[in-house]
Design an enzyme around this catalytic site. Structure first.
Site, PDB file in Angstrom:
ATOM      1  N   LYS A 112      -0.596  -1.096  -6.215  1.00  0.00           N
ATOM      2  CA  LYS A 112      -1.313  -1.595  -7.403  1.00  0.00           C
ATOM      3  C   LYS A 112      -1.129  -0.648  -8.593  1.00  0.00           C
ATOM      4  O   LYS A 112      -0.833  -1.072  -9.688  1.00  0.00           O
ATOM      5  CB  LYS A 112      -2.828  -1.714  -7.138  1.00  0.00           C
ATOM      6  CG  LYS A 112      -3.229  -2.656  -6.037  1.00  0.00           C
ATOM      7  CD  LYS A 112      -4.746  -2.763  -5.938  1.00  0.00           C
ATOM      8  CE  LYS A 112      -5.455  -1.475  -5.533  1.00  0.00           C
ATOM      9  NZ  LYS A 112      -5.191  -0.986  -4.188  1.00  0.00           N
ATOM     10  N   ARG A 156     -14.402  -4.396  -6.013  1.00  0.00           N
ATOM     11  CA  ARG A 156     -14.027  -4.057  -4.641  1.00  0.00           C
ATOM     12  C   ARG A 156     -15.040  -4.573  -3.622  1.00  0.00           C
ATOM     13  O   ARG A 156     -14.849  -4.367  -2.425  1.00  0.00           O
ATOM     14  CB  ARG A 156     -13.979  -2.539  -4.544  1.00  0.00           C
ATOM     15  CG  ARG A 156     -12.721  -2.049  -3.864  1.00  0.00           C
ATOM     16  CD  ARG A 156     -11.885  -1.199  -4.472  1.00  0.00           C
ATOM     17  NE  ARG A 156     -11.441  -0.026  -3.826  1.00  0.00           N
ATOM     18  CZ  ARG A 156     -10.650   0.822  -4.463  1.00  0.00           C
ATOM     19  NH1 ARG A 156     -10.308   0.607  -5.700  1.00  0.00           N
ATOM     20  NH2 ARG A 156     -10.203   1.870  -3.851  1.00  0.00           N
ATOM     21  N   ARG A 213       2.407   9.649  -0.193  1.00  0.00           N
ATOM     22  CA  ARG A 213       2.166   9.459  -1.633  1.00  0.00           C
ATOM     23  C   ARG A 213       2.013  10.796  -2.360  1.00  0.00           C
ATOM     24  O   ARG A 213       1.302  11.684  -1.931  1.00  0.00           O
ATOM     25  CB  ARG A 213       0.913   8.612  -1.841  1.00  0.00           C
ATOM     26  CG  ARG A 213       0.509   8.494  -3.293  1.00  0.00           C
ATOM     27  CD  ARG A 213      -0.267   7.245  -3.572  1.00  0.00           C
ATOM     28  NE  ARG A 213      -1.588   7.242  -2.969  1.00  0.00           N
ATOM     29  CZ  ARG A 213      -2.401   6.185  -3.030  1.00  0.00           C
ATOM     30  NH1 ARG A 213      -2.008   5.072  -3.631  1.00  0.00           N
ATOM     31  NH2 ARG A 213      -3.584   6.244  -2.481  1.00  0.00           N
ATOM     32  N   ARG A 217      -3.095  13.401  -3.048  1.00  0.00           N
ATOM     33  CA  ARG A 217      -4.509  13.096  -3.261  1.00  0.00           C
ATOM     34  C   ARG A 217      -5.343  13.566  -2.077  1.00  0.00           C
ATOM     35  O   ARG A 217      -4.916  13.439  -0.937  1.00  0.00           O
ATOM     36  CB  ARG A 217      -4.691  11.583  -3.447  1.00  0.00           C
ATOM     37  CG  ARG A 217      -4.750  11.174  -4.888  1.00  0.00           C
ATOM     38  CD  ARG A 217      -4.756   9.699  -5.040  1.00  0.00           C
ATOM     39  NE  ARG A 217      -5.841   9.039  -4.320  1.00  0.00           N
ATOM     40  CZ  ARG A 217      -6.113   7.749  -4.441  1.00  0.00           C
ATOM     41  NH1 ARG A 217      -5.403   7.006  -5.252  1.00  0.00           N
ATOM     42  NH2 ARG A 217      -7.099   7.216  -3.772  1.00  0.00           N
ATOM     43  N   ARG A 277     -10.431   3.996   4.575  1.00  0.00           N
ATOM     44  CA  ARG A 277     -10.281   3.201   3.344  1.00  0.00           C
ATOM     45  C   ARG A 277      -9.786   1.790   3.667  1.00  0.00           C
ATOM     46  O   ARG A 277     -10.197   0.818   3.045  1.00  0.00           O
ATOM     47  CB  ARG A 277      -9.349   3.922   2.370  1.00  0.00           C
ATOM     48  CG  ARG A 277     -10.083   5.061   1.649  1.00  0.00           C
ATOM     49  CD  ARG A 277      -9.156   6.140   1.136  1.00  0.00           C
ATOM     50  NE  ARG A 277      -8.206   5.672   0.177  1.00  0.00           N
ATOM     51  CZ  ARG A 277      -7.029   6.255  -0.058  1.00  0.00           C
ATOM     52  NH1 ARG A 277      -6.675   7.338   0.612  1.00  0.00           N
ATOM     53  NH2 ARG A 277      -6.217   5.773  -0.950  1.00  0.00           N
TER      54      ARG A 277
HETATM   55  P1  AMP Z   1      -8.300   4.250  -5.577  1.00  0.00           P
HETATM   56  O1  AMP Z   1      -7.693   5.231  -6.515  1.00  0.00           O
HETATM   57  O2  AMP Z   1      -8.368   2.872  -6.178  1.00  0.00           O
HETATM   58  O3  AMP Z   1      -7.669   4.268  -4.217  1.00  0.00           O
HETATM   59  O4  AMP Z   1      -9.841   4.705  -5.379  1.00  0.00           O
HETATM   60  C1  AMP Z   1     -10.159   5.964  -4.805  1.00  0.00           C
HETATM   61  C2  AMP Z   1     -11.592   5.992  -4.351  1.00  0.00           C
HETATM   62  O5  AMP Z   1     -12.464   5.788  -5.478  1.00  0.00           O
HETATM   63  C3  AMP Z   1     -11.991   4.908  -3.354  1.00  0.00           C
HETATM   64  O6  AMP Z   1     -11.674   5.267  -2.024  1.00  0.00           O
HETATM   65  C4  AMP Z   1     -13.508   4.842  -3.589  1.00  0.00           C
HETATM   66  O7  AMP Z   1     -14.183   5.934  -3.004  1.00  0.00           O
HETATM   67  C5  AMP Z   1     -13.605   5.010  -5.107  1.00  0.00           C
HETATM   68  N1  AMP Z   1     -13.539   3.716  -5.819  1.00  0.00           N
HETATM   69  C6  AMP Z   1     -12.579   3.301  -6.709  1.00  0.00           C
HETATM   70  N2  AMP Z   1     -12.854   2.078  -7.193  1.00  0.00           N
HETATM   71  C7  AMP Z   1     -14.023   1.693  -6.606  1.00  0.00           C
HETATM   72  C8  AMP Z   1     -14.831   0.524  -6.686  1.00  0.00           C
HETATM   73  N3  AMP Z   1     -14.503  -0.526  -7.476  1.00  0.00           N
HETATM   74  N4  AMP Z   1     -15.964   0.482  -5.924  1.00  0.00           N
HETATM   75  C9  AMP Z   1     -16.325   1.518  -5.135  1.00  0.00           C
HETATM   76  N5  AMP Z   1     -15.592   2.634  -5.001  1.00  0.00           N
HETATM   77  C10 AMP Z   1     -14.454   2.740  -5.726  1.00  0.00           C
END
Ligand code: AMP
Length: 220
Positions: free
Chosen positions: A16, A90, A129, A162, A173
């Site tokens: 994404k 989400r 990654r 990360r 996740r």
């Molecule tokens: P990402 O970079 O999209 O993989 O997000 C990293 C982390 O941020 C996730 O594992 C969640 O802990 C938090 N996070 C990001 N977006 C959301 C969301 N819309 N709702 C809840 N937690 C989020």
């Protein structure tokens, strides 16, 4: 030029963020990635960052109340150039909250792209990654490494792994995705005709080409 309001969905590691950055370079809309926004809050040591950090470190979703409270301001700032929501909503309660907000402010969504990938592939992508600290660009240690180790090809910033990209956290996740986020895709499929599935297992360029064509065919 049209102003697009879009969402991109899919499991962690679906690509994404990579696709979103290429789309933003091409179309010029804002990239509203809640993960990036939260990582910036954590780095900046804000109240929100402090509250979100423990959830993020475990690979758990951050509570809806925190996310819902922050997203409206980002959408308002992006209205003139349009936006791509990445990693939000989400959960079904987040989707219901944003739908209320968007209809109250008369901001219709044009399309929702659902990037589909096999979950074993996702684990491989995430353990390999590498991300740029500066611009957030994503690389793969084996199939798409930075040209110079540790340096981002795009902005010259430092690259790193990360903290939540360890295998045990990835499994968590993915579990969060399957139990809480997949139902959001079903929610939008039932509610709107906006969801468009995209096969995310192909080369980055092929996925990008399809997304650009789909966006280009959105009527003014
Ligand atoms: P990402 O970079 O999209 O993989 O997000 C990293 C982390 O941020 C996730 O594992 C969640 O802990 C938090 N996070 C990001 N977006 C959301 C969301 N819309 N709702 C809840 N937690 C989020």
């Amino acid at each position: 030029m049209s102003t697009y309001r879009l969402m991109i969905m899919g499991p962690p590691g679906a690509g994404k963020g990579t696709q979103a950055k290429l789309l933003v370079d091409h179309f010029g809309f804002a990239h509203l990635a809640t993960g990036d926004i939260l990582r910036a809050e954590v780095k900046g040591g804000t109240d929100l960052g402090k509250q979100a950090k423990a959830f993020m470190d475990r690979g758990d979703l951050v509570p809806d109340s925190l996310i819902n409270a922050m997203i409206g301001a980002h959408i308002q700032k992006s209205l003139a150039k349009g936006f791509l929501l990445d990693g939000f909503p989400r959960t079904v309660p987040q989707a219901e909250a944003i739908d209320d907000y968007l209809s109250e402010h008369e901001i219709p969504i044009d399309a929702i792209f659902n990037i589909q990938v096999d979950q074993d592939l996702v684990v491989d992508r995430i353990v390999n990654r590498i991300t740029c600290v500066g611009c957030g660009a994503a690389f793969h240690a084996v199939s798409n490494p930075p040209k110079e180790e540790g340096i981002c090809d795009h902005c010259g910033g430092k690259t790193q792994r990360r903290a939540d990209d360890e295998e045990s956290k990835i499994r968590n996740r993915l579990n969060e995705y399957n139990t809480k986020t997949q139902p959001v895709v079903d929610y939008y499929r039932g509610k709107t005709g906006l969801v468009q599935d995209v096969d995310g297992q192909r080369a980055i360029e092929a996925v990008q080409e399809e997304l650009r064509a789909k966006i280009g065919s959105i009527a003014d």
